[in-house]
Structure formats: structure tokens, C-alpha cells
Design a protein around this motif. Sequence first.
Motif, mmCIF file in Angstrom:
data_model
loop_
_atom_site.group_PDB
_atom_site.id
_atom_site.type_symbol
_atom_site.label_atom_id
_atom_site.label_comp_id
_atom_site.label_asym_id
_atom_site.label_seq_id
_atom_site.Cartn_x
_atom_site.Cartn_y
_atom_site.Cartn_z
ATOM 1 N N MET A 1 13.156 12.481 -0.593
ATOM 2 C CA MET A 1 11.998 12.262 -0.039
ATOM 3 C C MET A 1 12.019 12.450 1.431
ATOM 4 O O MET A 1 12.800 11.677 2.213
ATOM 5 N N ASN A 2 11.298 13.358 2.159
ATOM 6 C CA ASN A 2 11.351 13.507 3.508
ATOM 7 C C ASN A 2 10.516 12.604 4.176
ATOM 8 O O ASN A 2 10.796 12.265 5.412
ATOM 9 N N ALA A 3 9.308 12.229 3.738
ATOM 10 C CA ALA A 3 8.226 11.372 4.585
ATOM 11 C C ALA A 3 7.761 10.111 3.682
ATOM 12 O O ALA A 3 7.780 10.326 2.498
ATOM 13 N N PRO A 4 7.539 9.108 4.314
ATOM 14 C CA PRO A 4 7.134 8.085 3.583
ATOM 15 C C PRO A 4 5.954 8.431 2.991
ATOM 16 O O PRO A 4 5.049 9.364 3.339
ATOM 17 N N LEU A 5 5.541 7.659 1.725
ATOM 18 C CA LEU A 5 4.182 7.847 0.795
ATOM 19 C C LEU A 5 3.050 7.005 1.526
ATOM 20 O O LEU A 5 3.554 5.900 1.769
ATOM 21 N N SER A 6 1.951 7.198 1.333
ATOM 22 C CA SER A 6 0.842 6.445 1.390
ATOM 23 C C SER A 6 0.936 5.344 0.421
ATOM 24 O O SER A 6 1.786 5.454 -0.514
ATOM 25 N N LEU A 7 0.043 4.180 0.410
ATOM 26 C CA LEU A 7 0.105 3.133 -0.624
ATOM 27 C C LEU A 7 -0.102 3.667 -1.683
ATOM 28 O O LEU A 7 0.746 3.262 -2.908
ATOM 29 N N GLY A 8 -1.357 4.167 -1.904
ATOM 30 C CA GLY A 8 -1.483 4.755 -3.266
ATOM 31 C C GLY A 8 -0.601 5.753 -4.017
ATOM 32 O O GLY A 8 -0.251 5.597 -5.021
ATOM 33 N N GLN A 9 -0.252 6.638 -3.095
ATOM 34 C CA GLN A 9 0.989 7.640 -3.683
ATOM 35 C C GLN A 9 2.188 6.831 -4.082
ATOM 36 O O GLN A 9 2.751 7.069 -4.982
ATOM 37 N N ALA A 10 2.685 5.615 -3.237
ATOM 38 C CA ALA A 10 3.777 5.117 -3.646
ATOM 39 C C ALA A 10 3.808 4.284 -4.905
ATOM 40 O O ALA A 10 4.630 4.381 -5.601
ATOM 41 N N ALA A 11 2.601 3.540 -5.053
ATOM 42 C CA ALA A 11 2.437 2.879 -6.213
ATOM 43 C C ALA A 11 2.327 3.618 -7.591
ATOM 44 O O ALA A 11 2.964 3.493 -8.452
ATOM 45 N N GLN A 12 1.668 4.896 -7.264
ATOM 46 C CA GLN A 12 1.646 5.884 -8.360
ATOM 47 C C GLN A 12 2.925 6.558 -8.629
ATOM 48 O O GLN A 12 3.100 6.667 -9.795
ATOM 49 N N ALA A 13 3.580 6.889 -7.632
ATOM 50 C CA ALA A 13 4.900 7.381 -7.891
ATOM 51 C C ALA A 13 5.858 6.411 -8.581
ATOM 52 O O ALA A 13 6.697 7.153 -9.422
ATOM 53 N N VAL A 14 5.958 5.296 -8.266
ATOM 54 C CA VAL A 14 6.978 4.554 -8.938
ATOM 55 C C VAL A 14 6.578 4.175 -10.367
ATOM 56 O O VAL A 14 7.266 4.095 -11.165
ATOM 57 N N ALA A 15 5.086 3.934 -10.487
ATOM 58 C CA ALA A 15 4.738 3.721 -11.787
ATOM 59 C C ALA A 15 4.863 4.870 -12.792
ATOM 60 O O ALA A 15 5.201 4.543 -13.942
ATOM 61 N N SER A 16 4.767 6.047 -12.132
ATOM 62 C CA SER A 16 5.017 7.130 -12.973
ATOM 63 C C SER A 16 6.509 7.789 -13.233
ATOM 64 O O SER A 16 6.921 8.371 -14.098
ATOM 65 N N GLY A 17 7.335 7.140 -12.311
ATOM 66 C CA GLY A 17 8.619 7.355 -12.426
ATOM 67 C C GLY A 17 8.800 8.647 -11.481
ATOM 68 O O GLY A 17 10.308 9.129 -11.623
ATOM 69 N N SER A 18 8.199 9.337 -10.976
ATOM 70 C CA SER A 18 8.244 10.535 -10.196
ATOM 71 C C SER A 18 9.270 10.141 -8.892
ATOM 72 O O SER A 18 9.873 10.949 -8.664
ATOM 73 N N HIS A 19 9.108 9.142 -8.577
ATOM 74 C CA HIS A 19 10.157 8.420 -7.452
ATOM 75 C C HIS A 19 10.453 7.103 -7.918
ATOM 76 O O HIS A 19 9.872 6.172 -8.493
ATOM 77 N N SER A 20 12.005 6.759 -7.382
ATOM 78 C CA SER A 20 12.101 5.080 -7.724
ATOM 79 C C SER A 20 11.636 4.398 -6.479
ATOM 80 O O SER A 20 11.446 5.097 -5.346
ATOM 81 N N ALA A 21 11.778 3.175 -6.849
ATOM 82 C CA ALA A 21 11.389 2.289 -5.591
ATOM 83 C C ALA A 21 12.219 2.413 -4.451
ATOM 84 O O ALA A 21 11.924 2.248 -3.197
ATOM 85 N N ALA A 22 13.793 2.550 -5.024
ATOM 86 C CA ALA A 22 14.625 2.952 -4.002
ATOM 87 C C ALA A 22 14.409 4.020 -2.982
ATOM 88 O O ALA A 22 14.539 3.948 -1.522
ATOM 89 N N GLU A 23 13.828 5.203 -3.594
ATOM 90 C CA GLU A 23 13.510 6.195 -2.826
ATOM 91 C C GLU A 23 12.559 5.946 -1.821
ATOM 92 O O GLU A 23 12.642 6.536 -0.745
ATOM 93 N N VAL A 24 11.405 5.730 -2.334
ATOM 94 C CA VAL A 24 10.304 5.021 -1.382
ATOM 95 C C VAL A 24 10.663 4.189 -0.350
ATOM 96 O O VAL A 24 10.333 4.307 0.841
ATOM 97 N N LEU A 25 11.524 3.149 -0.664
ATOM 98 C CA LEU A 25 11.632 2.308 0.501
ATOM 99 C C LEU A 25 12.859 3.000 1.529
ATOM 100 O O LEU A 25 12.599 2.855 2.655
ATOM 101 N N GLU A 26 13.549 3.665 1.146
ATOM 102 C CA GLU A 26 14.708 4.507 2.140
ATOM 103 C C GLU A 26 13.779 5.345 3.094
ATOM 104 O O GLU A 26 14.257 5.504 4.022
ATOM 105 N N ALA A 27 12.805 6.052 2.446
ATOM 106 C CA ALA A 27 11.966 6.955 3.458
ATOM 107 C C ALA A 27 11.051 5.934 4.209
ATOM 108 O O ALA A 27 11.107 6.433 5.656
ATOM 109 N N CYS A 28 10.883 4.995 3.925
ATOM 110 C CA CYS A 28 10.064 4.074 5.123
ATOM 111 C C CYS A 28 11.252 3.315 6.027
ATOM 112 O O CYS A 28 10.994 3.356 7.269
ATOM 113 N N ILE A 29 12.473 3.009 5.487
ATOM 114 C CA ILE A 29 13.624 2.458 6.369
ATOM 115 C C ILE A 29 13.852 3.618 7.384
ATOM 116 O O ILE A 29 14.255 3.389 8.489
#
Length: 464
Positions: A1-29
Motif C-alpha cells: 500500500m503506497n498511501a494511507p487509506l481514509s477512515l471509511g476505506q480502511a474499515a472497509q478494506a480490513v473488513a473485506s480482507g482486501s488489506h490487512s490491519a498490519a498493511e493499513v497501519l504500516e502505511a500510516c506509520i
Amino acid sequence: MNAPLSLGQAAQAVASGSHSAAEVLEACIARIEATDARVNAFTGTRFEAARAQAERVDAQRARGEPLGPLAGVPFAVKNLFDIAGEVTLAGAQVNRADPPATADAVLVQRLQAAGAVLVGSLNMDEYAYGFTTENTHFGPTHNPHRLDCSAGGSSGGSGAAVAAGQVPLALGSDTNGSIRVPASLCGVWGLKPTFGRLSRRGSYPFVHSLDHLGPFADDLPGLALAYDALQGADPLDPGCHATTVQPTARSLGLGIQGLRVGVLGGYFAEHTTAPAREVAALAAQALGATATVEWPDALQARAAAFIVSASEGGALHLHRLRTRAADYEPLSVDRFIAGAMQPAAWYVRAQRFRRVYRDKVNALFRDWDVLIAPATPVPAQPLGTEWVEINGQRLPCRPSVGLLTQPISFAGCPVVAAPLWPSGTGGLPIGVQLIAAPWREDLALRAGMALHNAGLAHCKPVEF
């Protein structure tokens, strides 16, 4: 993941499995590490603990267990919220000697129970007494849209972190405007709930009879989702008057048909500049508001709010001011000392006026569901600005950015701050306040959704 997701995108991505919580977090870090040297939103990070939280979310999903509505969403909190094992700084040098918190603040607990991942704590005005987050202990927070400008305050780190794309969700506090001012100047969504709606347990107080806690977010549906997770009664907090949860996220699709929407005039038109009047007019047009409404006693309410804030703040800090005044910031120490010296009769009169004032304000909402006003009279000003011209008057800059927020919080009404982008500001935002009757956050959020759907209210990505 190149850029952080918005709140709604992050919640949907983790719920759907298209991104892991770890991937979402690392983009923010990665975003925090790349940008915070210039923004200075964070006063502390807890990346390893956050990584462990994200791993637990991913393990839950792998086991097929149900996930919370904010599963994997990174968030950060104004550093007046308790984080277990850390000292609650409240923007102050004096607090460094305090013992670490033994438990997370209630609202931090609730977000984590919903699956959100805590990444750190955020800069603020010392003890929440200010509107610019020009903190002499931790340095000023810079506005991501123009780094030489203020992010607002006192929750400036919260607004800036969301605007900079460092986290999609943050918690702040609002006594006289400290959520709505940074949301306005940084161009993000903010919600000041009804006074007493959310638990304040585990947060460092400023003014007990005026303090509110609430969220910032980079999209409106996400703001409602977070607000719903934060709700709930707290029998251990006598200041939390909520007895039920009012779900709001699912009401966003109801639209505004049938809502009675007006525009505040008088005081709220007089204490503005052209860009602030423009955003109010744009919001009014989009929401079909044609009537001008007079808010009662706004000037007196602001004066009374100053008296109550100074008096309660001064009393809270008096014991430390006697022995450690030199460790306070110059601006806050002077205000606290002055507040502690106010005659008690002033405070009593201000609180008596407040009871009458709230009755007058509540009467407005017999005829109106949502009222519109600019959130700040001006866009973000350069750091260090001492004076600003507002409608032909030369006024001190720091307190004047709260001209339009203080009368609203003094009544305890819920407000959504929606980010709009007027002309003539060089690309800087000014928010609008969408004000509803006490306990009707749902109506303010529905009005915000209508502005979003009209293409007016939205966050803009920042390029560094």
C-alpha cells in the motif's frame, strides 16, 4: 500500500480482507515518519504496541471471528487522554513528574474495543487553554496545508494529524471551540457532541462545566462510525448524562428532506471575513436554507464563557501555580492566575446567566432542526500572528479564532464542523458549523452528509 487509506476505506478494506490491519497501519506509520518533522502533530508514538494490536485484528479475521466496526483503523489522541503506562501530559511540562496512567481513558478503550489501533499522542495548547497549539514545551503544530500557518487549537495536533494523512481518526477535546477551530483551519471533519454525551473519564480536565470530548476524521461516514463507537453510558463519570446509544451512521442516508435549516445572522455575520461568509452561503444554498436566524445573547455568552473558563481553570491549577508557576507557559500562567483572582460573584453570575441562556437557545430548536454558521472568522493565520482584522475591527488573533464557537459550546449544543474551501484564501479551508438541538447529533451529521454529497465538504490530500 503506497498511501494511507481514509477512515471509511480502511474499515472497509480490513473488513473485506482486501488489506490487512498490519498493511493499513504500516502505511500510516510511514506517513508519520515522513511528515511529522514538518507538521509536529505527535508528541509520542507507540508503533510496536500498535503493531501488536493490528496483528490481533488480523488473527481474529483469520479465525473467522467477527470484527469490530473500526477494525484496523489507526487513530491517535490529544495528549490529555490517559494511555495506560504513559504520563498524561496535557501539553504541559509540569505534568512530566506525574505517575503514569494506570488505565486507558474510556473513549480510548471504546475505540480499541471497536477494533481501532492506537498509534500515539498528539500536541495541544498547554492544558487546552488556547486556540493555536503554539506550545513552547513541544513546539508549534504546523498546518499541513501551509506549514507556516497555525493548525488551530487547542486540539491542533489532532486536526493536523488527520489533515496530513498521518491517521484517519483522532480524538480531541472542545471547551470553547478546540475541536471545531482545528477542524476548520485544517480542513477536516470534527464533531463536538452534546455536553455530557460522551464519557470524560480518563481525560485531563480544563473546565469541568464546559469540557466536551469528540472525534476528528477524514470522511463523514467514518466520523459517524467513530462517534457511534464512542457512545454509551458511564456510571463512573457523573458528568456523562447519556443513558442510551443513538446510532447515527445508518441515518446518514436519510437525507435532509423535511429538515428545517436556517443561517445564523447578527453576531455570527458581523464577526466574520468574506471567506467565512462565503462558506456559510455555500452551505446554506446546498441545504436549502433561506431564512436568517438570530442566536440569542451570543456576545454575552462568549463573555460568560471566558469568566467560567478562567475561574475553573485557575482554581484547578492554583496549588501548582503557588510553587511551579515558572514551569507553565507564559500565556497560560497569566490567564490561570487572573482566573484564580476573579471575584466568586462573577462566576456565580456567569453560571446563572448560562441557565437562562440555554433555555433561550433550546427554544430556537422548536422551529429549526439545523443552524449554519462559519466555524472560524478567518482561515489559518501565520504562526505568531498577534492581530487580525475581522469585519473592520483589529482584534487579538489567538482568542478571536474562537469568536464563533464559544457561544455554541456554552449552550452545550452538538456541532459538526464540515470542511469547505472558499475562494480568496490561497487554498486554505474554513469550516462551517452545523448546529443541532442537544442530543440530536444525528441531524447535524445528516446535514454534513448532504454537504459532502453536494461536493462542497470534503478533505483534500496534502502533498509534502
